[in-house]
Design a protein around this motif. Structure first.
Motif, mmCIF file in Angstrom:
data_model
loop_
_atom_site.group_PDB
_atom_site.id
_atom_site.type_symbol
_atom_site.label_atom_id
_atom_site.label_comp_id
_atom_site.label_asym_id
_atom_site.label_seq_id
_atom_site.Cartn_x
_atom_site.Cartn_y
_atom_site.Cartn_z
ATOM 1 N N ALA A 70 0.820 -1.262 0.119
ATOM 2 C CA ALA A 70 0.060 -0.026 0.104
ATOM 3 C C ALA A 70 0.779 1.161 -0.056
ATOM 4 O O ALA A 70 1.951 1.306 0.776
ATOM 5 C CB ALA A 70 -0.955 -0.020 1.200
ATOM 6 N N PHE A 71 0.480 2.004 -0.888
ATOM 7 C CA PHE A 71 1.166 3.549 -0.785
ATOM 8 C C PHE A 71 0.424 4.610 -0.550
ATOM 9 O O PHE A 71 -0.646 4.640 -1.109
ATOM 10 C CB PHE A 71 1.933 3.704 -2.263
ATOM 11 N N PHE A 72 0.674 5.411 0.376
ATOM 12 C CA PHE A 72 -0.199 6.370 0.885
ATOM 13 C C PHE A 72 0.659 7.691 0.687
ATOM 14 O O PHE A 72 1.966 7.929 0.782
ATOM 15 C CB PHE A 72 -0.773 6.423 2.429
ATOM 16 N N ALA A 73 -0.040 8.997 0.559
ATOM 17 C CA ALA A 73 0.448 10.134 0.256
ATOM 18 C C ALA A 73 -0.274 11.187 1.130
ATOM 19 O O ALA A 73 -1.392 10.893 1.423
ATOM 20 C CB ALA A 73 0.765 10.806 -1.040
ATOM 21 N N ASN A 74 0.391 12.462 1.281
ATOM 22 C CA ASN A 74 -0.682 13.550 2.059
ATOM 23 C C ASN A 74 -1.749 14.047 1.337
ATOM 24 O O ASN A 74 -2.667 14.805 1.819
ATOM 25 C CB ASN A 74 0.373 14.826 2.674
ATOM 26 N N ASP A 75 -1.608 13.995 -0.104
ATOM 27 C CA ASP A 75 -2.539 14.394 -0.930
ATOM 28 C C ASP A 75 -2.627 13.755 -2.148
ATOM 29 O O ASP A 75 -1.966 12.615 -2.471
ATOM 30 C CB ASP A 75 -2.205 16.079 -1.245
ATOM 31 N N TYR A 76 -3.659 14.247 -2.964
ATOM 32 C CA TYR A 76 -3.631 13.342 -4.316
ATOM 33 C C TYR A 76 -2.721 13.577 -5.121
ATOM 34 O O TYR A 76 -2.496 12.396 -5.985
ATOM 35 C CB TYR A 76 -5.039 13.891 -4.881
ATOM 36 N N ALA A 77 -2.028 14.668 -5.378
ATOM 37 C CA ALA A 77 -0.896 14.887 -6.233
ATOM 38 C C ALA A 77 0.246 13.888 -5.950
ATOM 39 O O ALA A 77 0.823 13.558 -6.755
ATOM 40 C CB ALA A 77 -0.443 16.370 -5.999
ATOM 41 N N GLY A 78 0.407 13.566 -4.622
ATOM 42 C CA GLY A 78 1.291 12.425 -4.125
ATOM 43 C C GLY A 78 1.224 11.112 -4.723
ATOM 44 O O GLY A 78 2.146 10.630 -5.380
ATOM 45 N N ILE A 79 -0.301 10.643 -4.980
ATOM 46 C CA ILE A 79 -0.358 9.491 -5.682
ATOM 47 C C ILE A 79 -0.116 9.657 -7.075
ATOM 48 O O ILE A 79 0.313 8.847 -7.911
ATOM 49 C CB ILE A 79 -1.817 9.059 -5.423
ATOM 50 N N ILE A 80 -0.645 10.705 -7.809
ATOM 51 C CA ILE A 80 -0.587 11.091 -9.225
ATOM 52 C C ILE A 80 1.147 11.053 -9.616
ATOM 53 O O ILE A 80 1.441 10.320 -10.586
ATOM 54 C CB ILE A 80 -1.106 12.350 -9.763
ATOM 55 N N GLU A 81 1.893 11.749 -8.801
ATOM 56 C CA GLU A 81 3.275 11.909 -8.935
ATOM 57 C C GLU A 81 3.995 10.589 -9.075
ATOM 58 O O GLU A 81 4.735 10.093 -9.600
ATOM 59 C CB GLU A 81 3.802 13.001 -8.185
ATOM 60 N N ALA A 82 3.560 9.951 -7.895
ATOM 61 C CA ALA A 82 4.000 8.350 -7.782
ATOM 62 C C ALA A 82 3.647 7.650 -9.020
ATOM 63 O O ALA A 82 4.748 6.826 -9.337
ATOM 64 C CB ALA A 82 3.678 8.068 -6.372
ATOM 65 N N MET A 83 2.601 7.616 -9.243
ATOM 66 C CA MET A 83 2.331 6.796 -10.696
ATOM 67 C C MET A 83 3.275 7.323 -11.859
ATOM 68 O O MET A 83 3.772 6.458 -12.568
ATOM 69 C CB MET A 83 1.027 6.781 -10.953
ATOM 70 N N ARG A 84 3.411 8.602 -11.824
ATOM 71 C CA ARG A 84 4.211 9.392 -13.033
ATOM 72 C C ARG A 84 5.533 8.509 -13.092
ATOM 73 O O ARG A 84 6.293 8.204 -13.983
ATOM 74 C CB ARG A 84 4.206 10.703 -12.936
ATOM 75 N N PHE A 85 6.243 8.408 -11.916
ATOM 76 C CA PHE A 85 7.685 8.021 -11.517
ATOM 77 C C PHE A 85 7.547 6.678 -11.402
ATOM 78 O O PHE A 85 8.584 6.256 -10.993
ATOM 79 C CB PHE A 85 8.384 8.903 -10.820
ATOM 80 N N ASN A 86 6.608 5.851 -11.684
ATOM 81 C CA ASN A 86 6.433 4.296 -11.510
ATOM 82 C C ASN A 86 6.745 3.969 -9.927
ATOM 83 O O ASN A 86 7.262 2.908 -10.017
ATOM 84 C CB ASN A 86 7.555 3.583 -12.644
#
Length: 326
Positions: free
Chosen positions: A59-75
């Motif tokens: 599971a991967f959590f971030a403080n905001d939605y952008a954190g998940i989007i950026e994490a997907m962007r950088f695989n």
């Protein structure tokens, strides 16, 4: 003896290498609530996913939605539960692709955005909020949230000729759960949340929920998508999709347990989906931009017409996509 030790060492290295090569998926969860609550609710589903696919699931959590989007962007995230607005960003910027869609435990075809206040608030109606913004501290949603920003941005604000950034005395951004907590504690006067989190909040924080009054409910929002990186292997995609589309279906004891896991999240089963799910939300974002332009009396008329023409062109292209899909 030396030969035996060498054999053991080689076997250990082989085992380590094999373990390191085990397929692994980092699963992103958008921050609608605290990470602790989300982890507790999602963990049983992810454990079942690990057992049934044979992949290691983290599971991967971030403080905001952008954190998940950026994490997907950088695989760093290969798959995620997202809202429609964050899924649009993931598709456009992070090589994302929608492959499934949630349903809801109560049979609803979607969910709703809510504007809430404290039950003792002097702001008793939506009209009070629209007319008295300069007195009000506002709990805003995440910028990439469908129900926190996109939907209220159009239906609540753009259609009323309001920019929330200038309308209110002060504005603080939070997730849906923290906005409810802040409203119950009178830290903000009004705030945005949604029915998904409101349902959980009434169970987890029953005493605080009694202090919440709903001022506005949006039109229906289509259920959330599941998004994976488009470059996952065909084999991985097939196994993952099979897991989600069969999860919680059937009359077996296991299926009933799985469905109970989803119900705890307020969800039901999953249905197959695609990027076409996002078209109405792309339209909504353009409608919001168009309404904002229409309400702007300070912009140069020629520049305004050029921007409106560009928006209308994009809307026509989206409408053509809808027509071709029928």
């Amino acid at each position: 003896m030396l030969r035996k030790l060498l054999s053991i060492a080689l076997a250990s290295l082989a085992c380590t290498a094999a373990h390191a090569a085990d397929p692994e998926i980092n699963f992103g969860v958008i921050s609608t609530e605290s990470a602790a609550n989300l982890k507790a609710d999602w963990q049983p589903v992810l454990e079942d996913m690990e057992k049934k696919t044979g992949y290691k699931i983290k599971a991967f959590f971030a403080n905001d939605y952008a954190g998940i989007i950026e994490a997907m962007r950088f695989n760093k995230v290969q798959m995620a539960w997202m809202g429609n607005k964050s899924a649009m960003e993931a598709v456009d910027r992070a090589n994302g692709e929608v492959f499934a869609q949630m349903t809801y435990a109560d049979g609803s075809p979607g969910y709703w955005s809510l504007l809430v206040t404290h039950k003792d608030s002097v702001y008793k109606t939506l009209d009070d909020v629209l007319k008295r913004g300069k007195e009000i501290n506002y709990g805003a949603g995440d910028p990439n949230s469908t129900s926190g920003t996109l939907v209220p941005g159009y239906y609540l604000y753009a259609l009323n000729g309001i920019d929330p950034k200038t309308h209110y005395k002060a504005m603080r951004v939070g997730n849906h759960e923290s906005n409810l907590m802040a409203t119950a504690a009178k830290q903000v006067d009004v705030a945005i949340t949604n029915t998904e989190v409101w349902e959980k909040f009434q169970k987890r924080e029953a005493d605080k929920a009694k202090n919440i009054q709903i001022l506005w409910k949006s039109p229906l929002i289509a259920a959330d998508p599941m998004v994976w990186r488009n470059d996952l292997s065909p084999d991985m995609k097939a196994k993952v999709k099979a897991f989600f589309l069969t999860y919680g279906r059937g009359d077996s004891a296991d299926a009933k347990r799985e469905l109970a896991n989803m119900n705890k999240l307020t969800f039901g089963n999953f249905n197959e989906s695609s990027n076409k799910q996002l078209v109405p939300f792309r339209q909504l974002e353009l409608f919001k931009d168009k309404a904002k332009l229409d309400n702007d009396d300070r912009m140069d008329p020629a520049a305004k017409q050029a921007k409106l023409a560009e928006i209308n062109k994009k809307l026509a292209e989206l409408q053509a996509q809808i027509a071709s899909a029928k």
